[in-house]
Write an enzyme that holds these catalytic residues in place. Structure first.
Site, PDB file in Angstrom:
ATOM      1  N   HIS A 157      -1.391  -1.563  -4.010  1.00 55.15           N
ATOM      2  CA  HIS A 157      -2.658  -1.227  -3.355  1.00 55.15           C
ATOM      3  C   HIS A 157      -2.760   0.296  -3.203  1.00 55.15           C
ATOM      4  O   HIS A 157      -1.842   0.950  -2.714  1.00 55.15           O
ATOM      5  CB  HIS A 157      -2.684  -1.914  -1.989  1.00 55.15           C
ATOM      6  CG  HIS A 157      -3.981  -1.793  -1.260  1.00 55.15           C
ATOM      7  ND1 HIS A 157      -5.073  -2.579  -1.535  1.00 55.15           N
ATOM      8  CD2 HIS A 157      -4.351  -0.984  -0.232  1.00 55.15           C
ATOM      9  CE1 HIS A 157      -6.071  -2.261  -0.716  1.00 55.15           C
ATOM     10  NE2 HIS A 157      -5.659  -1.294   0.078  1.00 55.15           N
ATOM     11  N   HIS A 186      -8.659   0.661  -3.531  1.00 54.60           N
ATOM     12  CA  HIS A 186      -9.524   0.424  -2.368  1.00 54.60           C
ATOM     13  C   HIS A 186     -10.225   1.746  -2.055  1.00 54.60           C
ATOM     14  O   HIS A 186      -9.623   2.670  -1.528  1.00 54.60           O
ATOM     15  CB  HIS A 186      -8.623  -0.038  -1.200  1.00 54.60           C
ATOM     16  CG  HIS A 186      -9.332  -0.208   0.095  1.00 54.60           C
ATOM     17  ND1 HIS A 186      -8.660  -0.320   1.298  1.00 54.60           N
ATOM     18  CD2 HIS A 186     -10.658  -0.307   0.394  1.00 54.60           C
ATOM     19  CE1 HIS A 186      -9.528  -0.468   2.283  1.00 54.60           C
ATOM     20  NE2 HIS A 186     -10.750  -0.456   1.762  1.00 54.60           N
ATOM     21  N   MET A 198     -12.320   4.002  -0.067  1.00 58.21           N
ATOM     22  CA  MET A 198     -12.923   4.269   1.256  1.00 58.21           C
ATOM     23  C   MET A 198     -13.633   5.605   1.149  1.00 58.21           C
ATOM     24  O   MET A 198     -13.223   6.604   1.737  1.00 58.21           O
ATOM     25  CB  MET A 198     -11.824   4.275   2.325  1.00 58.21           C
ATOM     26  CG  MET A 198     -11.286   2.875   2.621  1.00 58.21           C
ATOM     27  SD  MET A 198      -9.685   2.912   3.430  1.00 58.21           S
ATOM     28  CE  MET A 198      -8.631   3.063   1.993  1.00 58.21           C
ATOM     29  N   ASP A 205      -6.235  -6.524   4.848  1.00 61.34           N
ATOM     30  CA  ASP A 205      -5.641  -5.181   4.795  1.00 61.34           C
ATOM     31  C   ASP A 205      -5.641  -4.535   6.173  1.00 61.34           C
ATOM     32  O   ASP A 205      -6.704  -4.353   6.777  1.00 61.34           O
ATOM     33  CB  ASP A 205      -6.471  -4.347   3.801  1.00 61.34           C
ATOM     34  CG  ASP A 205      -5.958  -2.938   3.587  1.00 61.34           C
ATOM     35  OD1 ASP A 205      -4.876  -2.594   4.116  1.00 61.34           O
ATOM     36  OD2 ASP A 205      -6.649  -2.178   2.881  1.00 61.34           O
ATOM     37  N   MET A 250      -9.221   7.788   0.070  1.00 60.94           N
ATOM     38  CA  MET A 250     -10.021   8.217   1.230  1.00 60.94           C
ATOM     39  C   MET A 250     -10.598   9.605   0.983  1.00 60.94           C
ATOM     40  O   MET A 250      -9.925  10.476   0.432  1.00 60.94           O
ATOM     41  CB  MET A 250      -9.139   8.258   2.480  1.00 60.94           C
ATOM     42  CG  MET A 250      -8.407   6.954   2.752  1.00 60.94           C
ATOM     43  SD  MET A 250      -7.571   7.000   4.330  1.00 60.94           S
ATOM     44  CE  MET A 250      -6.638   5.455   4.255  1.00 60.94           C
ATOM     45  N   SER A 261       0.854  -1.187   0.000  1.00 59.71           N
ATOM     46  CA  SER A 261       0.000   0.000   0.000  1.00 59.71           C
ATOM     47  C   SER A 261       0.885   1.231   0.000  1.00 59.71           C
ATOM     48  O   SER A 261       1.607   1.489   0.966  1.00 59.71           O
ATOM     49  CB  SER A 261      -0.892   0.029   1.245  1.00 59.71           C
ATOM     50  OG  SER A 261      -1.376   1.358   1.425  1.00 59.71           O
ATOM     51  N   MET A 284     -11.086  -6.200   6.206  1.00 61.72           N
ATOM     52  CA  MET A 284     -10.287  -5.177   6.897  1.00 61.72           C
ATOM     53  C   MET A 284      -9.863  -5.697   8.266  1.00 61.72           C
ATOM     54  O   MET A 284     -10.706  -6.143   9.051  1.00 61.72           O
ATOM     55  CB  MET A 284     -11.086  -3.886   7.069  1.00 61.72           C
ATOM     56  CG  MET A 284     -11.340  -3.101   5.792  1.00 61.72           C
ATOM     57  SD  MET A 284      -9.852  -2.665   4.853  1.00 61.72           S
ATOM     58  CE  MET A 284      -8.926  -1.692   6.055  1.00 61.72           C
ATOM     59  N   ASP A 288      -4.964   3.346  -1.646  1.00 58.39           N
ATOM     60  CA  ASP A 288      -5.973   3.684  -0.638  1.00 58.39           C
ATOM     61  C   ASP A 288      -6.580   5.056  -0.909  1.00 58.39           C
ATOM     62  O   ASP A 288      -5.943   6.086  -0.707  1.00 58.39           O
ATOM     63  CB  ASP A 288      -5.343   3.647   0.757  1.00 58.39           C
ATOM     64  CG  ASP A 288      -5.105   2.221   1.215  1.00 58.39           C
ATOM     65  OD1 ASP A 288      -6.062   1.425   1.184  1.00 58.39           O
ATOM     66  OD2 ASP A 288      -3.960   1.899   1.586  1.00 58.39           O
TER      67      ASP A 288
HETATM   68  C1  DX5 Z   1      -6.218   1.440   5.987  1.00 58.58           C
HETATM   69  C2  DX5 Z   1      -5.829   1.167   4.546  1.00 58.58           C
HETATM   70  C3  DX5 Z   1      -4.686   0.231   4.454  1.00 58.58           C
HETATM   71  C4  DX5 Z   1      -3.431   0.744   5.032  1.00 58.58           C
HETATM   72  C5  DX5 Z   1      -2.652  -0.419   5.520  1.00 58.58           C
HETATM   73  O1  DX5 Z   1      -7.278   2.298   6.023  1.00 58.58           O
HETATM   74  O2  DX5 Z   1      -6.898   0.591   3.848  1.00 58.58           O
HETATM   75  O3  DX5 Z   1      -4.472  -0.213   3.129  1.00 58.58           O
HETATM   76  O4  DX5 Z   1      -2.664   1.498   4.161  1.00 58.58           O
HETATM   77  O5  DX5 Z   1      -1.567   0.100   6.151  1.00 58.58           O
HETATM   78  P1  DX5 Z   1      -0.736  -0.670   7.214  1.00 58.58           P
HETATM   79  O6  DX5 Z   1      -0.130  -1.836   6.517  1.00 58.58           O
HETATM   80  O7  DX5 Z   1       0.246   0.361   7.605  1.00 58.58           O
HETATM   81  O8  DX5 Z   1      -1.660  -1.086   8.328  1.00 58.58           O
HETATM   82 ZN    ZN Z   2      -6.465  -0.432   1.843  1.00 58.75          ZN
END
Ligand code: DX5
Ligand code: ZN
Length: 215
Positions: A32, A65, A67, A173, A36, A7, A136, A34
């Site tokens: 990956h 992903h 969110m 994840d 947000m 990620s 998750m 993320d």
């Molecule tokens: C969390 C994200 C993850 C995050 C994982 O909200 O969806 O993908 O980046 O990060 P680590 O591996 O640092 O927990």
């Molecule tokens: Zn993620």
């Protein structure tokens, strides 16, 4: 062997391309991403513009992903930016069947993510339509959080839910690293997402290799 999906949330964005080369060298197959929105989760990251830049930097599979609230309004843009997998949150979508079909019509693979408090059983219908289920193992929003142990049980439950003969990637994840990768693979995980454990390590390539070798 499990697929490792670093990620980039935890990467150094001033040397993103260089760090992507390092994870490629370690054998990562996916990247990956993320996304947000500051509404579904209390944090903001990046959008299709960065996804399309990463698409130009690498041939690895791009795993977006989302969110975000109302993902339907953005799916098209992420598909156009080069996302190979587009995963939406069960908790953010009302008409999940419609959303999943829309992702597939755009030529991407469709995934559904569930938060730690969302029961696996709620996926018993959509499981016939998706390409990926994301469990998750932290409450989404930030990298570097502590792994929540219930993920092991939930992954086993997801495995049991998958219809015979259907290929669905089971992804985990949050808080994943060399120390828990073997247990997660054993529970049935196909794709291990890891941010902090990879990008904050002293040797990015070696850490990817270590996670990948876990069994
Ligand atoms: C969390 C994200 C993850 C995050 C994982 O909200 O969806 O993908 O980046 O990060 P680590 O591996 O640092 O927990
Ligand atoms: Zn993620």
């Amino acid at each position: 062997m499990a697929i490792v999906a670093p990620s980039i949330l935890s990467a150094d964005f001033t040397k993103l391309e260089e760090q992507i080369r390092l994870v490629e060298k370690g054998g990562a197959e996916w990247i990956h991403l993320d996304i947000m929105d500051g509404h579904f989760v209390p944090n903001l990251t990046f959008g299709p513009l960065l996804v399309s830049a990463v698409d130009k930097m690498t041939d690895l599979v791009l795993d977006a992903h989302l969110m975000i609230e109302n993902p339907d309004s953005y799916i098209e843009r992420f598909a156009a930016a080069g996302a190979d997998f587009i995963t939406v949150h069960y908790e953010a979508v009302i008409h999940l069947n419609r959303t999943v079909n829309k992702i597939k019509q755009l030529g991407a693979k469709a995934g559904v993510a569930i938060n730690p408090s969302t029961p696996v059983g709620l996926l018993s219908e959509i499981v016939y339509d998706v390409d990926l289920i994301l469990v998750m193992s932290v409450n989404p929003g930030f990298g570097g959080q502590e792994f929540i142990d219930s993920a092991y049980r939930k992954i086993s439950e997801v495995k049991k839910l998958i219809p015979a003969g259907k290929k669905i990637f089971v992804e985990v994840d949050g808080g994943v690293g060399p120390e828990n990768a073997a247990g997660l693979v054993h529970a049935g995980t196909d794709v291990l997402v890891a941010g902090t454990s990879i990008f904050k390590s002293t040797d990015i390539t070696a850490t990817v290799r270590e996670i990948k070798a876990a069994r």
